[in-house]
Design a protein around this motif. Sequence first.
Motif, short mmCIF file in Angstrom:
data_model
loop_
_atom_site.label_atom_id
_atom_site.label_comp_id
_atom_site.label_asym_id
_atom_site.label_seq_id
_atom_site.Cartn_x
_atom_site.Cartn_y
_atom_site.Cartn_z
N VAL A 67 7.30 -23.30 38.00
CA VAL A 67 7.94 -22.03 38.29
C VAL A 67 7.37 -20.90 37.42
CG1 VAL A 67 10.15 -20.79 38.11
CG2 VAL A 67 10.07 -23.09 39.13
N SER A 68 7.18 -21.21 36.16
CA SER A 68 6.79 -20.17 35.19
C SER A 68 5.29 -20.16 34.98
CB SER A 68 7.49 -20.42 33.85
OG SER A 68 8.88 -20.36 33.99
N GLN A 124 8.03 -15.56 36.84
CA GLN A 124 8.88 -16.62 37.33
C GLN A 124 8.77 -16.57 38.84
OE1 GLN A 124 12.70 -16.94 35.47
NE2 GLN A 124 13.60 -18.05 37.17
N ASN A 125 8.17 -17.60 39.41
CA ASN A 125 7.74 -17.55 40.81
C ASN A 125 6.87 -16.31 41.03
OD1 ASN A 125 9.10 -19.98 41.73
ND2 ASN A 125 10.99 -18.84 41.34
N GLU A 126 7.18 -15.47 41.99
CA GLU A 126 6.32 -14.30 42.24
C GLU A 126 6.73 -13.07 41.43
OE1 GLU A 126 8.34 -15.69 44.32
OE2 GLU A 126 9.70 -14.17 45.11
N GLY A 137 3.77 -16.84 44.36
CA GLY A 137 4.46 -17.71 43.42
C GLY A 137 3.66 -18.92 42.98
N SER A 138 2.36 -18.93 43.27
CA SER A 138 1.54 -20.05 42.79
C SER A 138 0.35 -19.49 42.02
CB SER A 138 1.11 -20.95 43.94
OG SER A 138 0.45 -20.21 44.94
#
Lengths: 117, 116
Positions: B30-31, B50-52, B72-73
């Motif tokens: 996530v982070s 944190q995600n996007e 988010g990646s």
Amino acid sequence: AQSVTQLDSHVSVSEGTPVLLRCNYSSSYSPSLFWYVQHPNKGLQLLLKYTSAATLVKGINGFEAEFKKSETSFHLTKPSAHMSDAAEYFCVVTDMYSGGGADGLTFGKGTHLIIQP
Amino acid sequence: GAGVSQSPRYKVAKRGQDVALRCDPISGHVSLFWYQQALGQGPEFLTYFQNEAQLDKSGLPSDRFFAERPEGSVSTLKIQRTQQEDSAVYLCASSLSGTGFYNEQFFGPGTRLTVL
């Protein structure tokens, strides 16, 4: 605010002898403390971490560190150095309530560990 | 298993050029964090996702630095109009949870940027 001071920029020991890398920290609240190792051309790897549980923390590769609140220290030790331990070591602090860096870590300047054969 | 990867590993830029540095975090983390490591120094925090969502960019040294993580990646750190003082190793790290300090940050090998 949080900060960390690594007292030695270079430490040289003979293979098979004990290792001591010194770290002092400053934190307004309850710190979490880490030691990371950085081998040349490789990513930083976590050795161990302290997060308010046991004050003596055991990590990988035989390393351990003791959290001493009264001395604001978190020194890294190993009973017997191996040639493969030669690397850069970073003491790191993060403050749960620092509000800055959102869990980003504050690194010391590093200690270069040299192992003599 | 795959760790955090970064590309390119080395980048040489002429002063004034724009550069883009890529980070592929561990799948499902996530982070995501970016750090700058100058020669002989410890890494310094730049920014955090944190995600996007970019939740903290307090460490970015100037408005020439911009980071994004649109899906988010994968994340990209962009530096516009590079200056010699931007020369450093740029490290990316990811952790499983948003509460980073309870979770180990896994670091990539870094991108070494040299600005001539």
